[in-house]
Design a protein around this motif. Structure first.
Motif, mmCIF file in Angstrom:
data_model
loop_
_atom_site.group_PDB
_atom_site.id
_atom_site.type_symbol
_atom_site.label_atom_id
_atom_site.label_comp_id
_atom_site.label_asym_id
_atom_site.label_seq_id
_atom_site.Cartn_x
_atom_site.Cartn_y
_atom_site.Cartn_z
ATOM 1 N N LYS A 28 69.317 35.003 73.412
ATOM 2 C CA LYS A 28 67.887 34.924 73.128
ATOM 3 C C LYS A 28 67.115 34.952 74.451
ATOM 4 O O LYS A 28 67.392 34.153 75.357
ATOM 5 C CB LYS A 28 67.567 33.646 72.348
ATOM 6 C CG LYS A 28 68.248 33.573 70.979
ATOM 7 C CD LYS A 28 67.768 34.688 70.073
ATOM 8 C CE LYS A 28 68.387 34.624 68.682
ATOM 9 N NZ LYS A 28 67.874 33.544 67.858
ATOM 10 N N PHE A 30 64.098 34.135 75.486
ATOM 11 C CA PHE A 30 63.297 33.001 75.945
ATOM 12 C C PHE A 30 64.018 31.673 75.767
ATOM 13 O O PHE A 30 63.388 30.615 75.817
ATOM 14 C CB PHE A 30 61.962 32.976 75.196
ATOM 15 C CG PHE A 30 61.124 34.208 75.406
ATOM 16 C CD1 PHE A 30 60.498 34.436 76.619
ATOM 17 C CD2 PHE A 30 60.988 35.151 74.399
ATOM 18 C CE1 PHE A 30 59.738 35.581 76.824
ATOM 19 C CE2 PHE A 30 60.228 36.287 74.587
ATOM 20 C CZ PHE A 30 59.598 36.514 75.804
ATOM 21 N N ASP A 31 65.345 31.710 75.583
ATOM 22 C CA ASP A 31 66.081 30.481 75.327
ATOM 23 C C ASP A 31 66.087 29.560 76.532
ATOM 24 O O ASP A 31 66.253 28.344 76.392
ATOM 25 C CB ASP A 31 67.513 30.815 74.912
ATOM 26 C CG ASP A 31 68.112 29.766 73.996
ATOM 27 O OD1 ASP A 31 67.334 29.015 73.388
ATOM 28 O OD2 ASP A 31 69.344 29.690 73.885
ATOM 29 N N GLU A 35 63.922 26.307 73.448
ATOM 30 C CA GLU A 35 65.143 26.422 72.642
ATOM 31 C C GLU A 35 64.890 27.264 71.402
ATOM 32 O O GLU A 35 63.990 26.981 70.611
ATOM 33 C CB GLU A 35 65.632 25.030 72.237
ATOM 34 C CG GLU A 35 66.985 25.005 71.565
ATOM 35 C CD GLU A 35 68.121 25.288 72.527
ATOM 36 O OE1 GLU A 35 69.176 25.752 72.056
ATOM 37 O OE2 GLU A 35 67.955 25.050 73.736
ATOM 38 N N GLN A 36 65.689 28.311 71.237
ATOM 39 C CA GLN A 36 65.532 29.234 70.123
ATOM 40 C C GLN A 36 66.595 28.971 69.056
ATOM 41 O O GLN A 36 67.679 28.480 69.359
ATOM 42 C CB GLN A 36 65.668 30.684 70.612
ATOM 43 C CG GLN A 36 64.678 31.067 71.699
ATOM 44 C CD GLN A 36 63.255 31.130 71.192
ATOM 45 O OE1 GLN A 36 62.981 31.729 70.159
ATOM 46 N NE2 GLN A 36 62.356 30.478 71.903
ATOM 47 N N ASN A 38 69.691 29.665 66.797
ATOM 48 C CA ASN A 38 70.885 30.469 67.083
ATOM 49 C C ASN A 38 71.060 31.589 66.067
ATOM 50 O O ASN A 38 70.687 31.462 64.898
ATOM 51 C CB ASN A 38 72.137 29.595 67.074
ATOM 52 C CG ASN A 38 72.230 28.710 68.301
ATOM 53 O OD1 ASN A 38 71.415 28.807 69.221
ATOM 54 N ND2 ASN A 38 73.216 27.836 68.328
ATOM 55 N N THR A 39 71.667 32.677 66.536
ATOM 56 C CA THR A 39 72.064 33.795 65.684
ATOM 57 C C THR A 39 73.473 34.216 66.076
ATOM 58 O O THR A 39 73.788 34.292 67.262
ATOM 59 C CB THR A 39 71.101 34.988 65.845
ATOM 60 O OG1 THR A 39 69.770 34.573 65.533
ATOM 61 C CG2 THR A 39 71.491 36.132 64.908
ATOM 62 N N GLU A 55 72.051 33.195 60.606
ATOM 63 C CA GLU A 55 70.742 32.838 61.154
ATOM 64 C C GLU A 55 70.514 31.346 60.984
ATOM 65 O O GLU A 55 70.707 30.788 59.899
ATOM 66 C CB GLU A 55 69.628 33.615 60.439
ATOM 67 C CG GLU A 55 69.734 35.129 60.558
ATOM 68 C CD GLU A 55 69.229 35.642 61.884
ATOM 69 O OE1 GLU A 55 68.676 34.833 62.662
ATOM 70 O OE2 GLU A 55 69.368 36.852 62.139
ATOM 71 N N CYS A 60 61.122 23.440 64.730
ATOM 72 C CA CYS A 60 60.912 23.756 66.151
ATOM 73 C C CYS A 60 60.914 22.500 67.007
ATOM 74 O O CYS A 60 61.520 22.473 68.076
ATOM 75 C CB CYS A 60 59.590 24.516 66.312
ATOM 76 S SG CYS A 60 59.213 24.956 68.023
ATOM 77 N N ARG A 63 64.393 20.979 67.339
ATOM 78 C CA ARG A 63 65.247 21.919 68.066
ATOM 79 C C ARG A 63 64.951 21.870 69.562
ATOM 80 O O ARG A 63 65.861 21.937 70.393
ATOM 81 C CB ARG A 63 65.046 23.337 67.529
ATOM 82 C CG ARG A 63 65.989 24.355 68.159
ATOM 83 C CD ARG A 63 65.855 25.719 67.511
ATOM 84 N NE ARG A 63 64.552 26.325 67.731
ATOM 85 C CZ ARG A 63 63.643 26.526 66.803
ATOM 86 N NH1 ARG A 63 63.868 26.171 65.557
ATOM 87 N NH2 ARG A 63 62.474 27.089 67.094
ATOM 88 N N CYS A 64 63.678 21.753 69.921
ATOM 89 C CA CYS A 64 63.307 21.755 71.338
ATOM 90 C C CYS A 64 63.683 20.446 72.030
ATOM 91 O O CYS A 64 64.063 20.455 73.202
ATOM 92 C CB CYS A 64 61.810 22.008 71.476
ATOM 93 S SG CYS A 64 61.295 23.691 71.042
ATOM 94 N N SER A 230 72.929 31.501 79.691
ATOM 95 C CA SER A 230 72.431 31.477 78.316
ATOM 96 C C SER A 230 73.379 30.651 77.463
ATOM 97 O O SER A 230 74.392 30.146 77.944
ATOM 98 C CB SER A 230 72.304 32.902 77.752
ATOM 99 O OG SER A 230 73.570 33.433 77.442
#
Length: 339
Positions: A28, A30-31, A35-36, A38-39, A55, A60, A63-64, A230
């Motif tokens: 990702k 901008f990870d 924090e994005q 996950n995929t 996915e 948000c 997660r952040c 990453s």
């Protein structure tokens, strides 16, 4: 044949026809800043055909600030040959530290233990909203994975449960090495043996007689840089026992992704070796203390000594700044790092 068949025939065909899976976590952009979610993409190892896209659904804020111990719901969707999503396969949920405040530490009671439920198909909350780990109905649960009390001691352990018409039972147990992670991820594979559990609760003597889950080392310099800078990781799941049913394979895949959040999603793992007491990797705080001790700095004055992990903790600029400071001080960590 599954005791309680809940997955559809198409999903059973996809999972039952593959003996070795490769799971690639996506990068990702901008990870490093925010924090994005996950995929992941799950491939057939033999043909390299993409089978399933995973996915993450999560809030948000948690997660952040709480990753990787935040609540997550993972949606698995089957892919056509062109890579387009076709239909939902399974859903995995794991409650995070908001409802389990001791998650990620030593496992002394259930509120400290990581636990994931794997559902057949797409499952949403009663009000129709997506996500909601811990709030999903349990009528389509096909299996679950849980860290036992005390977490296996010096051996990270995860119990893998299968569903029966009346309850669930432990059919397999995942056991990993005592020490793993850190810089060793760049040069060594990290194998986790999946052992069969007998009806009396004892383990089969054949190590990895059901399957093996492996966190793979990068094969190229670009792969090593990607892993250092990453959260992208590469896994393999190889099923050794052909009698493992499609739903049990789905549970093992869900267990593997829970392990990713437990052991390999921490932002500073590459900076030091990961301990595994209580089936939980050393916390970020403990790792920071260890690095402070090596640098003879107090935590208040700790400002990222030379480490490429800074690229994941604070972004590229902070990483380059820390490298420059290290070069200026020529590794004289006995002196304080001035702000």
């Amino acid at each position: 044949m599954d005791a309680v068949p809940l997955i559809d025939a198409q999903t059973a065909a996809i999972l039952g026809s593959v003996q070795k899976y490769t799971v690639q976590q996506h990068v990702k952009i901008f990870d490093n800043c925010v924090e994005q979610p996950n995929t992941y993409t799950i491939y057939n190892f033999e043909t390299q055909q993409a089978l399933i896209r995973v996915e993450e659904q999560s809030e948000c804020c948690t997660r952040c600030f709480c990753a990787p111990n935040h609540s997550v719901v993972l949606q698995f969707n089957a892919l056509d040959p062109a890579g387009n999503a076709m239909f939902p396969v399974i859903t995995m949920e794991r409650e995070g530290c908001c409802s389990k405040p001791c998650l990620g530490g030593f496992v002394c009671m259930d509120c400290c233990a990581n636990e994931a439920f794997i559902h057949a198909g797409s499952v949403v909350q009663a009000d129709g909203k997506p996500g909601g780990a811990g709030k999903l109905p349990r009528d389509r649960v096909i299996g679950r994975a849980k860290v036992p009390i005390l977490g296996g001691g010096l051996t990270p352990t995860i119990q893998v449960m299968d569903r029966t018409p009346t309850a669930d039972y432990e059919f397999a147990r995942v056991q990993g090495p005592t020490l793993f992670g850190g810089c060793s991820e760049l040069c060594c594979d990290q194998p986790f043996a999946v052992k069969r559990v007998n009806k009396d609760g004892s383990l089969s003597v054949d190590v990895g007689n059901i399957a093996t889950i492996t966190k793979k080392k990068p094969k190229t310099m670009m792969g090593a840089m990607r892993e250092m800078l990453s959260d992208s990781d590469l896994y393999e799941l190889e099923v050794h026992d052909p009698s493992v049913t499609p739903q049990q394979r789905a549970t093992l895949i869900g267990t593997m992704l829970m392990m990713d959040y437990m052991f390999f999603e921490r932002d500073i793992d590459i900076a030091g070796l990961t301990g595994t007491i209580g089936a939980s990797s050393t916390s970020a705080t403990a790792t920071a203390w260890a690095r402070c001790a090596r640098a003879r700095l107090t935590p208040q004055k700790y400002r990222y000594p030379f480490s490429l992990a800074g690229a994941r903790e604070g972004g590229w600029i902070l990483a380059l700044t820390s490298i420059r400071r290290w070069a200026q001080q020529r590794c004289t960590f006995g002196n304080e790092v001035n702000d």
